[in-house]
Design an enzyme around this catalytic site. Structure first.
Site, short mmCIF file in Angstrom:
data_model
loop_
_atom_site.label_atom_id
_atom_site.label_comp_id
_atom_site.label_asym_id
_atom_site.label_seq_id
_atom_site.Cartn_x
_atom_site.Cartn_y
_atom_site.Cartn_z
N GLY A 14 0.83 -1.21 0.00
CA GLY A 14 0.00 0.00 0.00
C GLY A 14 0.86 1.25 0.00
O GLY A 14 1.83 1.34 0.74
N ARG A 75 0.98 -5.13 -5.25
CA ARG A 75 1.16 -6.29 -4.38
C ARG A 75 1.33 -7.46 -5.35
O ARG A 75 0.37 -7.94 -5.94
CB ARG A 75 -0.08 -6.50 -3.49
CG ARG A 75 -0.44 -5.29 -2.61
CD ARG A 75 -1.50 -5.68 -1.59
NE ARG A 75 -2.21 -4.53 -1.05
CZ ARG A 75 -1.84 -3.80 0.00
NH1 ARG A 75 -0.73 -4.07 0.62
NH2 ARG A 75 -2.58 -2.81 0.43
N ASP A 106 5.01 -4.99 5.97
CA ASP A 106 5.46 -6.34 6.32
C ASP A 106 5.47 -7.30 5.12
O ASP A 106 6.36 -8.15 5.02
CB ASP A 106 4.67 -6.91 7.51
CG ASP A 106 3.18 -6.96 7.27
OD1 ASP A 106 2.72 -6.41 6.25
OD2 ASP A 106 2.47 -7.56 8.11
N THR A 129 4.33 2.57 5.52
CA THR A 129 2.92 2.15 5.60
C THR A 129 2.22 3.06 6.58
O THR A 129 2.83 3.48 7.58
CB THR A 129 2.79 0.68 6.08
OG1 THR A 129 1.43 0.47 6.51
CG2 THR A 129 3.70 0.32 7.23
N ASP A 131 0.03 2.15 8.57
CA ASP A 131 -0.47 1.36 9.71
C ASP A 131 0.40 1.46 10.98
O ASP A 131 -0.07 1.14 12.06
CB ASP A 131 -0.58 -0.12 9.32
CG ASP A 131 -1.55 -0.34 8.18
OD1 ASP A 131 -2.40 0.54 7.95
OD2 ASP A 131 -1.45 -1.39 7.50
N ASP A 133 2.64 -0.56 11.94
CA ASP A 133 2.54 -1.90 12.54
C ASP A 133 3.83 -2.72 12.39
O ASP A 133 3.81 -3.94 12.50
CB ASP A 133 1.38 -2.68 11.89
CG ASP A 133 1.55 -2.83 10.38
OD1 ASP A 133 2.42 -2.15 9.80
OD2 ASP A 133 0.80 -3.62 9.78
N ARG A 175 -5.31 -2.16 9.23
CA ARG A 175 -5.29 -3.63 9.11
C ARG A 175 -5.53 -4.26 10.49
O ARG A 175 -6.54 -3.94 11.10
CB ARG A 175 -3.95 -4.09 8.51
CG ARG A 175 -4.07 -5.41 7.74
CD ARG A 175 -2.71 -5.88 7.29
NE ARG A 175 -2.13 -5.01 6.29
CZ ARG A 175 -2.34 -5.14 4.99
NH1 ARG A 175 -3.07 -6.10 4.54
NH2 ARG A 175 -1.77 -4.33 4.13
O1 F6P Z 1 -1.51 -1.40 4.82
C1 F6P Z 1 -2.10 -0.20 4.46
C2 F6P Z 1 -3.60 -0.37 4.26
O2 F6P Z 1 -4.14 0.88 3.91
C3 F6P Z 1 -4.34 -0.98 5.45
O3 F6P Z 1 -4.60 -0.04 6.46
C4 F6P Z 1 -5.58 -1.50 4.78
O4 F6P Z 1 -6.12 -2.57 5.50
C5 F6P Z 1 -5.06 -1.97 3.43
O5 F6P Z 1 -3.83 -1.28 3.21
C6 F6P Z 1 -5.98 -1.71 2.28
O6 F6P Z 1 -5.39 -2.24 1.14
P1 F6P Z 1 -5.90 -1.97 -0.35
O7 F6P Z 1 -5.56 -0.56 -0.71
O8 F6P Z 1 -5.16 -2.96 -1.17
O9 F6P Z 1 -7.38 -2.18 -0.32
#
Ligand code: F6P
Length: 327
Positions: A14, A75, A106, A129, A131, A133, A175
């Site tokens: 992300g 990803r 991660d 990120t 998050d 995390d 997340r």
């Molecule tokens: O890891 C960053 C994040 O924004 C999380 O907070 C969220 O769960 C996820 O990515 C959403 O991913 P995507 O943009 O692929 O829907």
């Protein structure tokens, strides 16, 4: 390690505000240190598909203030296969790239760790990120900007909540980590904060909301982390509250990807600049398979294993502060 002459940088997973500032710092420290630097588009997928561009100091001008990542992100499912990683390594060899800097979370570090254990190539990670995390670093790039975005949004929601005497549930990202919810909740003056690290249960939540209504609160904001398990999802939580507290008009707002965009805060720009410079310094020192993080204001080197496999602990003092300031 063989003589370091050429490195490459990519962003993966992300996007987060400040990733551009990190790329810029990597590119400029590479040039400062006499190294050639390539950028790789679309993360590991671009690495497999040979999507490279040479980047000099002037190629990263006017990027420090821009959200997202100009190298784009993905990803990559292909990078999870041995065949994909082999193609990636072949492309690095063909371009005579000696080392790799990966910016992401991660998932990005898990891929990096596998890759550098399979092939003879040093890899350094930079935590990017929203998050926050990742274990071993106090902050990840983009987290501070996301917090400010969330607080700004909740301030606006509060206007309607108080004008109409409503109860708003606001879902934030993160997340399975509650850092965004906990810190933005305190910053925005939330009544309750629901995070995955602390399962309070729906009854306790309703009791608390009922109590605060009795003590004179006519509107409330509850921040809900997307990973929180009470009621399984925010709509179920809203339905339970509405049924048990019929005097409240309950509304749900899911902030979503607004939290990932926007111009990075000064904090994130400085953090990204320090970590980008630190990543190239680490390569020059001969380091590999580590994340460059920040701890107590100092740059630290954290093995990927520790960054990925050890769960970051939530600050329980902050939970106490949240409880006290919301009474
Ligand atoms: O890891 C960053 C994040 O924004 C999380 O907070 C969220 O769960 C996820 O990515 C959403 O991913 P995507 O943009 O692929 O829907």
């Amino acid at each position: 390690m063989k003589n370091l002459q050429k490195i490459a940088v990519l962003t993966s997973g992300g996007d987060s505000p400040g990733m551009n500032a990190a790329i810029r710092a990597v590119v400029r420290n590479a040039a400062y240190s006499g190294l050639v630097c390539d950028g790789i588009y679309r993360g590991y997928q671009g690495l497999i598909e040979n999507d490279f561009i040479e980047l000099g100091p002037r190629d990263v001008k006017n990027t420090i203030n821009r959200g997202g990542t100009f190298l784009k992100s993905a990803r990559s499912k292909d990078f999870m296969t041995k065949e994909g990683r082999q193609k990636a390594f072949n492309n690095l060899q063909a371009r005579r790239i000696d080392a790799l800097v990966v910016i992401g979370g991660d998932g990005t570090f898990t891929g990096a760790s596998v890759f550098s254990s399979e092939f003879d190539i040093p890899v350094i990670g930079i935590p990017g990120t929203i998050d926050n995390d990742i274990n071993g670093t106090d902050y990840t790039i983009g987290y501070d900007t996301a917090l400010n975005t969330v607080v700004e949004a909740i301030d606006k929601i509060r206007d309607t909540a108080s004008s109409h005497d409503r109860l708003f549930l606001v879902e934030v990202m993160g997340r399975d980590a509650g850092d965004i919810a906990l810190n933005s909740g305190i910053g925005a003056g939330a009544e309750e904060i629901l995070i995955p690290e602390e399962n309070l249960g729906i009854e306790r939540l309703i009791e608390s909301l009922e109590k605060s209504r009795k003590t004179g609160k006519t509107s409330s904001i509850v921040v809900v982390s997307e990973g929180d398990q009470i009621g399984k999802n925010i709509t179920n939580v809203a339905d339970s509250i509405q049924t048990q507290l019929p005097d409240y008009e309950v509304k749900v707002t899911v902030l979503g990807h607004i939290q990932r965009g926007g111009s990075p805060s000064c904090f994130d720009r400085v953090l990204a600049s320090r970590l980008g410079v630190g990543a190239v310094d680490a390569l020059i020192e001969g380091k590999s398979n580590i994340m460059v993080g920040i701890s107590h204001k100092k740059i630290v080197h954290v093995p990927f294993e520790t960054a990925i496999n050890v769960k970051k602990i939530i600050d329980t003092d902050l939970i106490r502060v949240a409880d006290i300031v919301s009474t």
